[in-house]
Design an enzyme around this catalytic site. Structure first.
Site, PDB file in Angstrom:
ATOM      1  N   GLU A   4      -9.375   3.700   2.142  1.00 46.18           N
ATOM      2  CA  GLU A   4      -8.873   3.791   0.775  1.00 46.18           C
ATOM      3  C   GLU A   4      -7.803   2.753   0.469  1.00 46.18           C
ATOM      4  OE1 GLU A   4      -7.605   5.430   3.196  1.00 46.18           O
ATOM      5  OE2 GLU A   4      -5.472   5.079   2.855  1.00 46.18           O
ATOM      6  N   ARG A  23      -7.633  -0.403   1.110  1.00 37.55           N
ATOM      7  CA  ARG A  23      -8.186  -1.646   0.547  1.00 37.55           C
ATOM      8  C   ARG A  23      -8.614  -1.455  -0.894  1.00 37.55           C
ATOM      9  NH1 ARG A  23     -12.600  -1.886   5.220  1.00 37.55           N
ATOM     10  NH2 ARG A  23     -10.899  -0.762   6.225  1.00 37.55           N
ATOM     11  N   ASP A  26      -2.598  10.302   3.426  1.00 30.87           N
ATOM     12  CA  ASP A  26      -3.994   9.903   3.610  1.00 30.87           C
ATOM     13  C   ASP A  26      -4.719  10.924   4.477  1.00 30.87           C
ATOM     14  OD1 ASP A  26      -6.404   8.654   3.915  1.00 30.87           O
ATOM     15  OD2 ASP A  26      -5.659   7.027   5.205  1.00 30.87           O
ATOM     16  N   ASP A  28     -12.149   7.156   3.564  1.00 31.25           N
ATOM     17  CA  ASP A  28     -10.938   6.935   4.362  1.00 31.25           C
ATOM     18  C   ASP A  28     -10.551   5.457   4.404  1.00 31.25           C
ATOM     19  OD1 ASP A  28      -8.786   7.579   5.943  1.00 31.25           O
ATOM     20  OD2 ASP A  28      -9.949   7.906   7.782  1.00 31.25           O
ATOM     21  N   LYS A  81       0.860  -1.194   0.000  1.00 31.80           N
ATOM     22  CA  LYS A  81       0.000   0.000   0.000  1.00 31.80           C
ATOM     23  C   LYS A  81       0.887   1.232   0.000  1.00 31.80           C
ATOM     24  CE  LYS A  81      -3.144   2.707   2.980  1.00 31.80           C
ATOM     25  NZ  LYS A  81      -4.055   2.719   4.150  1.00 31.80           N
ATOM     26  N   ASP A 115       1.757   6.502   5.388  1.00 38.68           N
ATOM     27  CA  ASP A 115       0.763   5.561   4.873  1.00 38.68           C
ATOM     28  C   ASP A 115       1.228   4.842   3.602  1.00 38.68           C
ATOM     29  OD1 ASP A 115      -1.644   4.357   5.534  1.00 38.68           O
ATOM     30  OD2 ASP A 115      -2.869   5.734   4.361  1.00 38.68           O
ATOM     31  N   LYS A 138     -10.132  13.034   7.926  1.00 36.94           N
ATOM     32  CA  LYS A 138      -9.650  12.687   9.260  1.00 36.94           C
ATOM     33  C   LYS A 138      -9.614  13.933  10.147  1.00 36.94           C
ATOM     34  CE  LYS A 138      -6.562   8.858   7.952  1.00 36.94           C
ATOM     35  NZ  LYS A 138      -7.250   7.816   8.736  1.00 36.94           N
TER      36      LYS A 138
END
Ligand code: BES
Ligand code: MN
Ligand code: ZN
Length: 488
Positions: free
Chosen positions: A338, A340, A259, A336, A254, A277, A266
């Site tokens: 994201e 996956r 993010d 959020d 990933k 991230d 967030k």
């Protein structure tokens, strides 16, 4: 990176010296000779410090005599319980204690050459620094240690043992460099550019941009990317060190370079942590670099999905439905969740394109894994008990520990959407598990493991072989996994 060398065990008469002491054994071998040379000052200092050789403890003695500026003694714990990992940690402690000397020696005459090499590995891992953006450092505030000689009976053997360890350390350094970069510098395009330079180690690198990803139907990943001005990339790194035509191992990362959460934004507090991230992608790059540097006898492919999750004017909305590369549709109820979405497309692509033996993905996927496991273990999820078992073992051996969590149809059911094939979030209970269930829908039945590294990707304090900051979690673990299972 500290230059680590191995030399025959003769006692230096001056400079900076690292010694080891097992619990209940006192100073032996070269350490005893050093003590003699100082007229017993080392033993007296140890006694005064109540140092008994406990693992994780160390004592620094200044100017004990015989022209030694500094002697650092690291505890190993009980000799009968000594492990490779404890030696790495002792190497780390010695590197900290000896950091002010430009050159130092470590007496490792009581250890096998293979174990002597682990001291150097730990020292190098612990000495990592990210100083790219400091313009006002004074030389007196910086560590000076540049060269470390490890004194051992069989220096050539130790040098041989050290070579693959140094490759792993270089991979970890790369992963830490990438993860440490701020997100204004390390955009998806910049990360792809840096991975492009890994051809210098013999990796084959392919970079796909938004047009190509669009043609491939990467709707899930592109949905995440569309809220940012920084366009996405997918980078494919190949190392072909195994038999010609043999199916590769696939490692997927990933790579969300930042993010914000997107429209499901967030809270401000701690949002800066989301520059990490992309740590999964950084670990994949570090691992592939390590495999190339040590000329691993294996075929491997690393794939990273690089995007920035921003709430721009074109950002995807909660409730949007996207079509993934697999053809399955996803209702995006929370922008959020994201990671996956990115992994869905990259995992499907990896299995379809490379028909790998197995896939392992690394992702800072869920905050819930930190609630469950803290910072000590990464979450392990797998559809294959044998693969899971070998990963758990590599975790213990490398010190990058994993803890397996369950999966099953009861969790999978929670992904049911009212209007699409699935939704991208569930309720909070077991939400690291349901995130893994989501990924499982994109592996097409291939042996697969998912490592949720949200709690282990960066350290908020110094650890024995990891300074505060990016940990490169996964590089040493998976290097070990590959070496133990696929190069026999
Ligand atoms: N990158 C985060 C997960 C994360 C959180 C990593 C904290 C490291 C520290 C991920 O994209 C995310 O936002 N996950 C959400 C999922 C939720 C919306 C279902 C989370 O964990 O809250
Ligand atoms: Mn997120
Ligand atoms: Zn994320």
């Amino acid at each position: 990176m500290i230059d680590v060398k191995f030399a025959a065990p003769s006692l230096p008469q001056d400079g900076a010296l690292g010694l080891l002491m097992a619990e209940g054994e006192g100073l032996t071998g070269l350490a005893a000779k050093a003590d003699e040379a100082t007229g017993g000052a080392i033993a007296r200092a140890i006694a005064a410090a109540e140092f008994t050789g406990k693992e994780g403890s160390s004592v620094t003695i200044l100017a004990p005599g015989a022209n030694f500026g500094r002697v650092v003694v690291a505890g190993l714990g009980k000799m009968a319980d000594l492990t490779d990992r404890k030696l790495e940690e002792a190497g780390g402690a010695l590197a900290v204690g000896l950091a002010r000397a430009p050159a130092a020696a470590i007496a490792a005459d009581a250890l096998t050459p293979g174990r002597a090499a682990l001291l150097g590995y730990g020292a190098v891992l612990r000495s990592y620094r990210f100083d790219v953006y400091r313009t006002k450092q004074k030389p007196e505030d910086l560590p000076k240690l540049a060269s470390l000689s490890i004194l051992t009976e069989h220096p050539e053997t130790a040098t041989g043992s050290y070579a693959p360890l140094q490759a792993a350390a270089r991979g970890a350094y790369l992963a830490r460099d990438l993860a440490s970069e701020p997100a204004n510098v390390l955009t998806p395009a910049e990360m792809a550019r840096r991975l492009g330079t890994l051809t210098e180690h013999g990796l084959k690198v392919e970079v796909l941009g938004p047009e190509e990803l669009g043609k491939l139907g990467f709707g899930a990943m592109l949905g995440v990317a569309q809220g940012s001005h920084n366009p996405p990339r997918m980078v494919i790194l190949r190392w072909d060190g195994g038999k010609n035509g043999e199916a590769p191992l696939a490692f997927i990362g990933k790579g969300v370079t930042f993010d914000t959460g997107g429209i499901s934004i967030k809270p401000a507090g701690g949002m800066e942590d989301m520059k990490w991230d992309m740590a999964g992608a950084a670990a994949v790059a570090g691992l592939m670099t390590t495999l190339a540097l040590r000329r691993a006898r294996v075929n491997a492919v690393g794939l990273v999905g690089l995007v920035e999750n921003m709430p721009g004017g074109n950002a995807q909305r909660p409730g949007d439905v996207v079509k993934s590369h697999s053809g399955q549709t996803i209702e995006v109820l929370n922008t959020d969740a994201e990671g996956r979405l990115v992994l869905a497309d990259v995992l499907w692509y990896a299995q379809a394109k490379f028909e790998p033996k197995l896939m392992v993905d690394l992702a800072t996927l869920t905050g819930a894994i930190i609630v469950g496991l803290g910072h000590e273990h990464a979450g392990l999820f797998s559809n294959d008990d044998n693969l899971a078992g070998r990963l758990l073992e590599a975790g213990l051996a490398s010190g990058e520990k994993l803890w397996r969590l369950p999966m099953g149809p009861e969790y999978d059911k929670q992904l049911k959407s009212d209007i699409a094939d699935m939704k991208n979030i569930t309720g909070r209970p077991g939400s690291s598990i349901t995130a893994a269930q989501f990924l499982a829908r994109f592996v097409n039945g291939k042996p697969w493991a998912h490592l949720d590294i949200a709690g282990t990707a960066w350290a908020t304090k110094d650890l024995p072989t990891v300074p505060k900051g990016a940990t490169a979690f996964g590089v040493r673990l998976l290097d070990r996994f590959v070496a133990a299972s696929y190069e026999g």
